[in-house]
Design a protein around this motif. Structure first.
Motif, PDB file in Angstrom:
ATOM      1  N   PHE A 132       0.823  -1.199   0.000  1.00  0.00           N
ATOM      2  CA  PHE A 132       0.000   0.000   0.000  1.00  0.00           C
ATOM      3  C   PHE A 132       0.863   1.257   0.000  1.00  0.00           C
ATOM      4  N   LYS A 133       0.344   2.294  -0.667  1.00  0.00           N
ATOM      5  CA  LYS A 133       1.026   3.583  -0.627  1.00  0.00           C
ATOM      6  C   LYS A 133       0.981   4.159   0.777  1.00  0.00           C
ATOM      7  N   ARG A 134      -0.188   4.031   1.391  1.00  0.00           N
ATOM      8  CA  ARG A 134      -0.370   4.402   2.799  1.00  0.00           C
ATOM      9  C   ARG A 134      -1.306   3.392   3.417  1.00  0.00           C
ATOM     10  N   GLN A 135      -1.116   3.124   4.710  1.00  0.00           N
ATOM     11  CA  GLN A 135      -1.988   2.167   5.366  1.00  0.00           C
ATOM     12  C   GLN A 135      -1.983   2.373   6.869  1.00  0.00           C
ATOM     13  N   ARG A 173      -6.810   0.053   6.752  1.00  0.00           N
ATOM     14  CA  ARG A 173      -7.348   1.086   5.874  1.00  0.00           C
ATOM     15  C   ARG A 173      -6.177   1.474   4.990  1.00  0.00           C
ATOM     16  N   GLN A 175      -4.355   2.576   1.018  1.00  0.00           N
ATOM     17  CA  GLN A 175      -4.480   3.274  -0.255  1.00  0.00           C
ATOM     18  C   GLN A 175      -3.556   2.623  -1.275  1.00  0.00           C
ATOM     19  N   THR A 176      -4.137   2.256  -2.418  1.00  0.00           N
ATOM     20  CA  THR A 176      -3.368   1.752  -3.542  1.00  0.00           C
ATOM     21  C   THR A 176      -3.360   2.829  -4.621  1.00  0.00           C
ATOM     22  N   GLU A 177      -2.905   2.460  -5.797  1.00  0.00           N
ATOM     23  CA  GLU A 177      -2.904   3.413  -6.906  1.00  0.00           C
ATOM     24  C   GLU A 177      -4.315   3.821  -7.291  1.00  0.00           C
ATOM     25  N   ASN A 178      -5.271   2.896  -7.105  1.00  0.00           N
ATOM     26  CA  ASN A 178      -6.619   3.114  -7.643  1.00  0.00           C
ATOM     27  C   ASN A 178      -7.693   3.386  -6.606  1.00  0.00           C
ATOM     28  N   VAL A 179      -7.463   3.009  -5.357  1.00  0.00           N
ATOM     29  CA  VAL A 179      -8.553   3.067  -4.395  1.00  0.00           C
ATOM     30  C   VAL A 179      -8.010   3.217  -2.981  1.00  0.00           C
ATOM     31  N   GLU A 180      -8.838   3.838  -2.135  1.00  0.00           N
ATOM     32  CA  GLU A 180      -8.581   3.836  -0.697  1.00  0.00           C
ATOM     33  C   GLU A 180      -9.757   3.143  -0.047  1.00  0.00           C
ATOM     34  N   GLU A 198     -10.062  -6.599  -0.824  1.00  0.00           N
ATOM     35  CA  GLU A 198     -10.791  -5.403  -0.419  1.00  0.00           C
ATOM     36  C   GLU A 198     -12.100  -5.825   0.235  1.00  0.00           C
TER      37      GLU A 198
END
Length: 209
Positions: A132-135, A173, A175-180, A198
């Motif tokens: 994940f970009k952020r988690q 919780r 965040q990927t490239e396409n969705v949080e 998801e």
């Protein structure tokens, strides 16, 4: 399963002197290395009365947690149904999952990720950061999988014994490239990701316990 190195060796042979295929090669490698985030776990959970659950499930819970009040739930996904008993026993929150016939599937115990062994915790966090970009970790559960007898002995001993497979189920919780969204990430006992899905829930309270 064919190893990544073998895939690379095969594709190097295929794309020799064909530079226009390189973008497709790197796309394949990226897909092979990234946990599958395209799957969704559609889930609906609702309470059921204790007298409506299979006798074998009710007896298992009452035998091991006889001083604790169990709350029973039916859990429906897009493919399966299961019955779950949630309770607090000896200061710990348990979720005991059964199939529709009352056959036990697993036992999950709510824990704090800081309670995990240091190397396992570090590997889990490294894999989450790579996925994940952020988690943010919402819930961590210790999962025991085994036969009814093995699970019963583990509960009585308050530790996994022979015959128990240990896993970790973590809700984040992320965040990927396409969705949080919320994701359920299942890890093996070493902290390696086994699956990532998801979560689509009607009620976020189900994520907590």
């Amino acid at each position: 399963m064919i190893s990544l190195n073998l895939w690379i060796a095969k594709f190097k042979t295929v794309i020799a002197n064909k530079h226009f295929l390189y973008p497709f090669f790197f796309l394949l490698v990226a897909l092979h290395c990234t946990p599958c985030l395209g799957q969704k776990k559609y889930e609906r959970e609702y309470t059921v009365k204790a007298d409506s659950v299979p006798d074998s499930a009710a007896l298992f819970v009452s035998r091991l947690f006889n001083n604790s009040k169990a709350h029973w739930y039916m859990e429906e996904s897009d493919t399966t149904k299961s019955i779950e008993a949630k309770l607090k026993h000896s200061g710990k929150h348990y979720s005991i999952e059964f199939d529709e016939s009352g056959q036990i599937q697993d036992i999950e115990i709510l824990i704090n990720i800081r309670d995990l062994e240091k190397n396992t915790r570090s590997k889990i966090k490294d894999n989450l950061n790579a996925t994940f970009k952020r988690q943010k970790i919402i819930k961590t559960q210790l999962q025991w999988v085994g036969s009814e007898n093995s699970l019963e002995r583990a509960v009585l001993a308050n530790m996994p014994l022979e015959g128990i497979i240990v896993k970790y189920e973590i809700v984040v919780r992320g965040q990927t490239e396409n969705v949080e969204a919320y994701f359920e990430v299942l890890f093996d006992s070493t902290g390696r990701i086994e699956s990532t899905m998801e979560i689509a829930l009607a009620n976020d309270d189900n994520l907590i316990y």
